[in-house]
Design a protein around this motif. Structure first.
Motif, PDB file in Angstrom:
ATOM      1  N   SER A 537       0.316  -1.318   0.199  1.00 35.30           N
ATOM      2  CA  SER A 537       0.011   0.094  -0.107  1.00 35.30           C
ATOM      3  C   SER A 537       0.983   1.049   0.202  1.00 35.30           C
ATOM      4  O   SER A 537       0.391   2.036  -1.265  1.00 35.30           O
ATOM      5  N   ASN A 538       2.142   1.420   1.151  1.00 37.39           N
ATOM      6  CA  ASN A 538       2.233   2.268   0.595  1.00 37.39           C
ATOM      7  C   ASN A 538       3.447   2.355  -0.509  1.00 37.39           C
ATOM      8  O   ASN A 538       3.730   3.538  -0.967  1.00 37.39           O
ATOM      9  N   ILE A 539       4.088   2.018  -1.145  1.00 46.51           N
ATOM     10  CA  ILE A 539       4.462   2.178  -2.971  1.00 46.51           C
ATOM     11  C   ILE A 539       3.403   2.567  -3.564  1.00 46.51           C
ATOM     12  O   ILE A 539       3.572   3.318  -4.303  1.00 46.51           O
ATOM     13  N   GLN A 540       1.891   2.182  -3.359  1.00 47.09           N
ATOM     14  CA  GLN A 540       0.767   2.879  -4.526  1.00 47.09           C
ATOM     15  C   GLN A 540       0.933   3.977  -4.125  1.00 47.09           C
ATOM     16  O   GLN A 540       0.453   5.287  -4.658  1.00 47.09           O
ATOM     17  N   GLU A 541       1.162   4.359  -3.011  1.00 46.57           N
ATOM     18  CA  GLU A 541       1.284   5.953  -2.115  1.00 46.57           C
ATOM     19  C   GLU A 541       1.488   6.630  -2.723  1.00 46.57           C
ATOM     20  O   GLU A 541       1.698   7.682  -2.995  1.00 46.57           O
ATOM     21  N   VAL A 542       3.484   5.926  -2.493  1.00 43.47           N
ATOM     22  CA  VAL A 542       4.295   7.589  -2.979  1.00 43.47           C
ATOM     23  C   VAL A 542       4.184   6.976  -4.854  1.00 43.47           C
ATOM     24  O   VAL A 542       4.274   8.227  -5.688  1.00 43.47           O
ATOM     25  N   LYS A 543       3.685   5.790  -5.666  1.00 50.88           N
ATOM     26  CA  LYS A 543       3.533   5.608  -6.807  1.00 50.88           C
ATOM     27  C   LYS A 543       2.647   6.894  -7.241  1.00 50.88           C
ATOM     28  O   LYS A 543       2.806   7.500  -8.282  1.00 50.88           O
ATOM     29  N   ALA A 544       1.282   7.114  -6.358  1.00 50.65           N
ATOM     30  CA  ALA A 544       0.123   7.384  -6.344  1.00 50.65           C
ATOM     31  C   ALA A 544       0.668   9.565  -6.596  1.00 50.65           C
ATOM     32  O   ALA A 544       0.027  10.128  -7.668  1.00 50.65           O
ATOM     33  N   ARG A 545       1.587   9.796  -6.224  1.00 48.98           N
ATOM     34  CA  ARG A 545       2.552  10.941  -6.241  1.00 48.98           C
ATOM     35  C   ARG A 545       3.756  11.335  -6.573  1.00 48.98           C
ATOM     36  O   ARG A 545       4.465  11.922  -6.913  1.00 48.98           O
ATOM     37  N   GLY A 546       4.244  10.298  -7.696  1.00 44.65           N
ATOM     38  CA  GLY A 546       4.785  10.282  -8.798  1.00 44.65           C
ATOM     39  C   GLY A 546       6.189  10.122  -8.187  1.00 44.65           C
ATOM     40  O   GLY A 546       7.095  10.206  -9.391  1.00 44.65           O
ATOM     41  N   ALA A 547       6.160   9.286  -7.530  1.00 45.12           N
ATOM     42  CA  ALA A 547       7.647   8.196  -7.256  1.00 45.12           C
ATOM     43  C   ALA A 547       7.492   7.347  -7.984  1.00 45.12           C
ATOM     44  O   ALA A 547       6.853   6.458  -8.647  1.00 45.12           O
ATOM     45  N   ARG A 548       8.988   6.880  -8.564  1.00 48.09           N
ATOM     46  CA  ARG A 548       9.820   6.281  -8.686  1.00 48.09           C
ATOM     47  C   ARG A 548      10.343   5.386  -7.993  1.00 48.09           C
ATOM     48  O   ARG A 548      11.386   4.932  -7.142  1.00 48.09           O
ATOM     49  N   VAL A 549       9.679   3.819  -8.565  1.00 53.67           N
ATOM     50  CA  VAL A 549       9.657   2.782  -6.876  1.00 53.67           C
ATOM     51  C   VAL A 549      10.483   1.449  -7.077  1.00 53.67           C
ATOM     52  O   VAL A 549      10.557   1.301  -8.454  1.00 53.67           O
ATOM     53  N   ILE A 550      11.610   1.671  -6.482  1.00 55.47           N
ATOM     54  CA  ILE A 550      12.554   0.736  -6.892  1.00 55.47           C
ATOM     55  C   ILE A 550      11.883  -1.272  -5.900  1.00 55.47           C
ATOM     56  O   ILE A 550      11.989  -0.422  -4.407  1.00 55.47           O
ATOM     57  N   VAL A 551      12.115  -1.714  -5.891  1.00 61.42           N
ATOM     58  CA  VAL A 551      11.363  -2.756  -4.857  1.00 61.42           C
ATOM     59  C   VAL A 551      12.539  -4.049  -4.737  1.00 61.42           C
ATOM     60  O   VAL A 551      13.008  -4.026  -5.416  1.00 61.42           O
ATOM     61  N   ILE A 552      12.655  -3.849  -3.465  1.00 60.58           N
ATOM     62  CA  ILE A 552      13.730  -5.454  -2.817  1.00 60.58           C
ATOM     63  C   ILE A 552      13.057  -6.191  -2.580  1.00 60.58           C
ATOM     64  O   ILE A 552      11.806  -5.952  -1.365  1.00 60.58           O
ATOM     65  N   ALA A 553      12.083  -7.060  -2.944  1.00 61.23           N
ATOM     66  CA  ALA A 553      11.216  -8.810  -2.431  1.00 61.23           C
ATOM     67  C   ALA A 553      12.540  -9.368  -2.765  1.00 61.23           C
ATOM     68  O   ALA A 553      12.967 -10.329  -3.517  1.00 61.23           O
ATOM     69  N   GLU A 554      11.339 -10.671  -1.699  1.00 63.46           N
ATOM     70  CA  GLU A 554      12.310 -12.412  -1.727  1.00 63.46           C
ATOM     71  C   GLU A 554      12.083 -12.536  -2.915  1.00 63.46           C
ATOM     72  O   GLU A 554      10.429 -12.242  -3.475  1.00 63.46           O
ATOM     73  N   GLU A 555      12.030 -13.888  -3.352  1.00 61.10           N
ATOM     74  CA  GLU A 555      11.805 -14.133  -4.870  1.00 61.10           C
ATOM     75  C   GLU A 555      10.862 -14.536  -4.304  1.00 61.10           C
ATOM     76  O   GLU A 555       9.733 -15.504  -3.768  1.00 61.10           O
ATOM     77  N   GLY A 556       9.170 -15.006  -5.400  1.00 60.78           N
ATOM     78  CA  GLY A 556       8.651 -15.612  -5.839  1.00 60.78           C
ATOM     79  C   GLY A 556       6.892 -14.616  -5.103  1.00 60.78           C
ATOM     80  O   GLY A 556       6.071 -14.221  -5.509  1.00 60.78           O
ATOM     81  N   ALA A 557       7.044 -13.031  -4.283  1.00 62.09           N
ATOM     82  CA  ALA A 557       6.656 -13.048  -3.601  1.00 62.09           C
ATOM     83  C   ALA A 557       5.991 -11.568  -4.736  1.00 62.09           C
ATOM     84  O   ALA A 557       6.441 -11.390  -5.726  1.00 62.09           O
ATOM     85  N   HIS A 558       4.848 -10.977  -4.155  1.00 62.26           N
ATOM     86  CA  HIS A 558       3.965 -10.827  -5.250  1.00 62.26           C
ATOM     87  C   HIS A 558       3.947  -8.989  -5.224  1.00 62.26           C
ATOM     88  O   HIS A 558       4.637  -8.614  -3.882  1.00 62.26           O
ATOM     89  N   VAL A 559       4.823  -8.426  -6.135  1.00 57.87           N
ATOM     90  CA  VAL A 559       4.219  -6.780  -6.169  1.00 57.87           C
ATOM     91  C   VAL A 559       3.983  -6.347  -7.308  1.00 57.87           C
ATOM     92  O   VAL A 559       3.705  -6.792  -8.251  1.00 57.87           O
ATOM     93  N   GLU A 560       3.936  -5.008  -6.602  1.00 57.36           N
ATOM     94  CA  GLU A 560       2.766  -4.202  -7.516  1.00 57.36           C
ATOM     95  C   GLU A 560       3.425  -2.787  -7.531  1.00 57.36           C
ATOM     96  O   GLU A 560       3.471  -2.845  -6.817  1.00 57.36           O
TER      97      GLU A 560
END
Ligand code: F6R
Length: 612
Positions: A537-560
């Motif tokens: 949800s935090n990722i969506q919040e910053v993305k909605a305000r124009g951020a370019r998001v890089i996510v560090i996530a474990e293999e197989g984790a769902h990321v949007e």
């Protein structure tokens, strides 16, 4: 802060001095200088800027003599100029001294010495020591060690001092108070230095010096006395680091080499920690099961990156051993009347073992009756020596100013402590402990996996090199990772970077987000708690305000919502910082390279911070 070398032996002294300074340059690089023991009048050369400036200034007229002292400076009193560079010399041009630390009563000394006719040429606190020693040596009929003993009783503050005099050029005299100095015992030659790295190529035998002890070396002798002149029996030890570890070994920077050394550093720190009957072996803690069960509280004290290892300790130890843990910035600790009682265990984390803020906090805790355990990377340094117990990490020498492999091994050390405490107080079963220990053993291979696939991240990083702000988000044990990512970027890329707990975003920091602001989010390991949804949800919040998001996530984790995803191997949630930190180190490294910054010696910093 400030690197010091002294040499007496058969070699042309300039060689071990310059080599030693090169190894110590991480301690400060505002200026460098040497004084060589030419009989009659010393040869002194010093230059503002890096060691290379001094080397360029040394020409073929360099005298071939067999003793000398050398210094690389991190400026405190007086700007980084040629004049303020060490060594500082008395008015006869015969006595030279180098210094690490701060002489607190320098101004009062200077006034007295000027009244006695001494002429000062610099703005440093150190120069007053050169003039003081000069007078005291005359009083002691040429005995430089006796002069140093008297000086120690006059000086206030923290210092390592090393001096030489042209009338006895073979004799080099040093002293330390709250600042490091080690002696290297060679074959027909002896050394002194802030750190063993300076002489490791010549000898592996070293002596540690106590507070206010004065050491005198010649090519064939080492004499140590206390400040009353009583002989002290030397405490000799073998240096376990090898000389190659202090070289770049084909990498462009020490930092990159140290990032790639992390699998080995982690593996070395884990060696031999599980007994045949499935118990975590941590004899270094020197605590019985009974004492562990009666622990009321743990306080971790540390600075900078080591503080982030302390935060990891809080999450892991509270979860596993159910002992309350507070984490405190060492420089704040002793000034706020912390509640300390015999049921408190204080854990001091320090790579160098010399950080003054941490050392002072250790002393405060000990004086108030706490048991202090040090987690340290540097053998026989001051913090472990003054603690009740020490758990050494096995990262090997860390030369780059920005800490990388030391942090990962500090995390391993706190995990081992957490598991040991939890096993001793019965909060985890032997099976649970053994399972987690096996997971720890798999970390080196998983770090290697990340490092093998790091090239696209390096390329991606370069596309952000023009940005002047980067934000990092983490939740739970990902929060210290976010803070560490931001610290690395600040110190290496000189970019405004901040780490936030994901939940805090809406309480203010979200206002920083603008079109194109890079945000790096660490997605919690998904299998052990549901926080990953909140981070999404935090990722969506910053993305909605124009951020370019890089996510560090474990293999197989769902990321949007991510523009880029950096995958890391799956581990139990509490161990994730060991893996998630690695891409952030690479990110900061690559940003610094892309921006043309000095990676190993970032501006204004020094590796070992020996002033408060
Ligand atoms: C950052 C860094 C510093 C150190 C801090 C403590 O990359 O290296 O923040 O972590 O100065 O140093 P030690 O661990 O030597 O006490």
């Amino acid at each position: 802060m400030c690197g010091i070398v002294g040499y007496s032996g058969p070699q042309s002294a300039a060689t071990p001095l310059i080599e030693g300074l090169r190894r110590l340059e991480y301690r400060g690089y505002d200026s460098a200088g040497i004084a060589l023991g030419v009989s009659g009048k010393l040869f002194v050369a010093k230059k503002a800027g890096k060691l290379a400036n001094l080397e360029n200034a040394l020409d073929s007229s360099l005298p071939i003599v067999h003793s000398g002292i050398g210094h690389t400076r991190w400026a405190t009193h007086g700007g980084p100029t040629d004049r303020n560079a060490h060594p500082h010399v008395d008015n006869d041009g015969k006595l030279a001294v180098i210094h690490n630390g701060i002489i607190e009563n320098y101004s009062e000394l200077r006034t007295k010495l000027e009244i006695r006719g001494h002429v000062f040429t610099s703005e440093t606190d150190t120069e007053s020591v050169a003039h003081l020693l000069s007078d005291l040596r005359k009083e002691h009929k040429g005995d430089l060690a006796a002069a140093m003993r008297d000086a120690v009783n006059v000086l206030r503050g923290s210092f390592t001092l090393v001096a030489i005099h042209a009338d006895n050029p073979d004799v080099v005299v040093g002293v330390r108070r709250n600042s490091p100095l080690v002696v290297g015992l060679g074959n027909g030659e002896n050394f002194m230095a802030s750190d063993v790295a300076a002489f490791i190529e010549y000898t592996k035998r070293a002596i540690e010096l106590g507070q206010d002890e004065i050491v005198t070396i010649t090519p064939t002798s080492v004499v140590i006395t206390d400040s009353d002149g009583k002989l002290v029996t030397p405490k000799e030890y073998e240096i376990s680091w090898d000389a190659a570890a202090a070289q770049k070994g084909g990498f462009t920077h020490f930092m990159l080499k140290e990032i790639f050394e992390q699998p080995k550093a982690v593996a070395d720190t884990l060696i031999g920690r599980l007994s045949d009957n499935g118990q975590i072996v941590l004899d270094e803690l020197r605590m019985t099961a009974e004492e562990i069960r009666s622990l009321k509280k743990i306080t971790v004290i540390a600075c900078g990156t080591a503080y982030h290892a302390g935060m990891v300790a809080k999450y892991a130890i509270e979860k596993w051993a159910k002992i309350p843990v507070e984490v405190e910035i060492a420089s704040e600790y002793r000034y706020r009347d912390p509640i300390i009682d015999p049921g408190t265990l204080v854990i001091a984390i320090s790579q160098s073992g010399e950080t003054m803020d941490t050392l002072m906090a250790v002393r405060h805790a000990k004086a108030a009756g706490a048991r202090v355990l040090a987690i340290c990377n540097t053998n026989s340094s001051t913090i472990p020596r003054e603690s009740d117990a020490v758990l050494y990490t096995h990262a090997g020498p860390e030369i780059a100013v920005a800490s990388t492999k030391a942090l990962l091994t500090q995390m391993i050390a706190v995990y081992l402590i957490g598991l040991h405490l939890a096993q001793a107080n019965g909060q985890l079963s032997d099976d649970q402990v053994q399972h987690l220990y096996r997971e720890l053993l798999e970390l080196p291979g998983k770090i290697e996996q990340i490092l093998e696939t790091v090239e696209p991240l390096r390329e991606l990083t370069r596309s952000f090199s023009e940005n002047n702000i980067v934000l990092f988000l983490g939740r739970n044990i990902g929060y210290p990772v976010a803070l560490e990512g931001a610290l690395k970027l600040k110190e290496l890329a000189y970019i405004h970077a901040e780490g936030f707990a994901g939940g805090e975003l809406k309480h203010g920091p979200i206002a920083l987000i603008d079109n194109g602001t890079p945000v790096i989010a660490i997605l919690p390991a998904g299998h052990e708690h549901a926080l990953d949804e909140k981070m999404l949800s935090n990722i969506q919040e910053v993305k909605a305000r124009g951020a370019r998001v890089i996510v560090i996530a474990e293999e197989g984790a769902h990321v949007e919502g991510a523009e880029h995803i950096i995958r890391i191997p799956i581990v139990p949630a509490l161990l994730q910082p060991v893996l998630a930190t690695v891409p952030l180190q690479v990110f900061a490294y690559e940003m610094a390279v892309a921006r043309g910054n000095d990676v190993d010696q970032p501006r204004n910093l020094a590796k070992s911070v020996t002033v408060e």
